[in-house]
Design a protein around this motif. Structure first.
Motif, mmCIF file in Angstrom:
data_model
loop_
_atom_site.group_PDB
_atom_site.id
_atom_site.type_symbol
_atom_site.label_atom_id
_atom_site.label_comp_id
_atom_site.label_asym_id
_atom_site.label_seq_id
_atom_site.Cartn_x
_atom_site.Cartn_y
_atom_site.Cartn_z
ATOM 1 N N ALA A 1 51.624 46.376 107.852
ATOM 2 C CA ALA A 1 50.963 47.677 107.911
ATOM 3 C C ALA A 1 49.656 48.049 108.414
ATOM 4 N N LEU A 2 49.084 47.117 108.288
ATOM 5 C CA LEU A 2 47.764 47.048 109.286
ATOM 6 C C LEU A 2 47.840 46.491 110.564
ATOM 7 N N ALA A 3 48.088 45.542 110.986
ATOM 8 C CA ALA A 3 48.754 45.404 112.252
ATOM 9 C C ALA A 3 49.730 46.321 113.728
ATOM 10 N N THR A 4 50.520 47.326 112.357
ATOM 11 C CA THR A 4 51.380 48.178 113.289
ATOM 12 C C THR A 4 50.371 49.807 112.735
ATOM 13 N N ASP A 5 49.723 49.388 111.893
ATOM 14 C CA ASP A 5 48.829 50.784 111.967
ATOM 15 C C ASP A 5 49.848 51.399 110.839
ATOM 16 N N LEU A 6 50.484 51.440 109.864
ATOM 17 C CA LEU A 6 51.215 52.012 108.882
ATOM 18 C C LEU A 6 50.733 52.044 108.334
ATOM 19 N N PRO A 7 50.810 52.972 107.203
ATOM 20 C CA PRO A 7 50.427 53.477 105.940
ATOM 21 C C PRO A 7 50.400 52.379 104.898
ATOM 22 N N PHE B 1 42.499 39.875 109.886
ATOM 23 C CA PHE B 1 41.907 40.722 109.755
ATOM 24 C C PHE B 1 40.965 40.733 108.653
ATOM 25 N N THR C 1 38.155 43.192 107.483
ATOM 26 C CA THR C 1 37.607 43.860 107.864
ATOM 27 C C THR C 1 38.277 44.251 105.796
#
Length: 262
Positions: A50-56, A104, A106
């Motif tokens: 999700a973080l890599a693809t900007d998905l929820p 990531f 953060t």
């Protein structure tokens, strides 16, 4: 009322128990505990996706958990040795997920919330997601209850009744993936399987029939969530693990009660 974070946390725990109670009963009956572990551990890999693809986060978790559950179900149908296969998949998925999340910065500091949950930080949106997912799973299980129960009892009997055990197995796979996705924020990837298994195992010693066991598992899960929050507030302990501690204590109490009744 929902401005109180403890109220939101309590409602999230009760809502989650609506799904984990009946689903956990099938996990116990079918001896799928390690199956649940593998699916839950894959949730961390879903966070990274999700973080890599900007998905929820919830969507990424659902996709990966569903992929893991389908993979395990397919391998089981082909006769693979499940104890070894599940051990490899569960720990590999967790390790790959942890390594991927480490890219990531953060997220690194919030990693414990994905592993052990952060029910006290549940927002209104999270609460709505938990209840929608839990009600969807509960409705799905209620709809397919007889077929699931018959195929769990005896696959030959299910075939004779015109029920396809493979389809019922996939229903459980889908339900498990949804529960993992909506409960990641509440109890975390490492504790999801415990929330599925312990309340159902506690209810088994008291129930007289499958429906009663599922209902008791819901009540025990809800009591564990509320009791764990009270313990966390009282002793300043982590909320997610505190919920599992209360569930374990309830299991010990019901097991002792079951022996005395026996």
């Amino acid at each position: 009322m929902l401005d109180d974070f403890l109220v939101r946390a309590g409602l999230a725990g009760v809502g989650l128990s609506l799904a984990t109670g009946p689903l956990g009963a099938f996990v116990v009956w079918r001896r799928m505990a390690y199956f649940g572990d593998a699916t839950a551990h894959a949730a961390i890999l879903g966070v990274a996706l999700a973080l890599a693809t900007d998905l929820p986060i919830g969507l990424g978790t659902l996709v990966v958990a569903l992929a893991m559950a389908v993979t395990v179900a397919t391998l089981a149908a082909r006769g693979w040795a499940m104890d070894t296969t599940l051990g490899v998949l569960a720990h590999s998925a967790l390790a790959f997920g942890l390594v991927a999340v480490s890219f990531f910065p953060t997220v690194r500091t919030n990693l414990s919330s994905y592993l052990f949950g952060d029910i006290l930080a549940v927002s209104r949106a999270d609460l709505a997601l938990v209840w929608i997912g839990a009600l969807a799973v509960a409705g799905l299980l209620a709809w397919r209850w007889q077929g699931l129960l018959t195929s769990t009892l005896n696959e030959d009997l299910a075939h004779a009744a015109g029920i396809r055990p493979e389809r019922e197995r996939m229903v459980l796979v889908l339900a498990l993936a949804v529960v993992v996705a909506v409960s990641l924020k509440v109890v975390g990837a490492l504790l999801i399987a415990a929330m599925l298994i312990i309340p159902a195992a506690a209810a088994r010693g008291l129930a007289r029939n499958p429906e009663a066991m599922a209902a008791m598992a819901v009540l025990i899960g809800a009591a564990s969530a509320l009791g764990g929050l009270m313990l966390s507030l009282w002793q300043d302990t982590p909320a997610g693990p505190s919920i599992i501690v209360v569930a374990a204590l309830l299991f010990a109490a019901t097991a002792s009660l079951g022996r005395m009744r026996g």
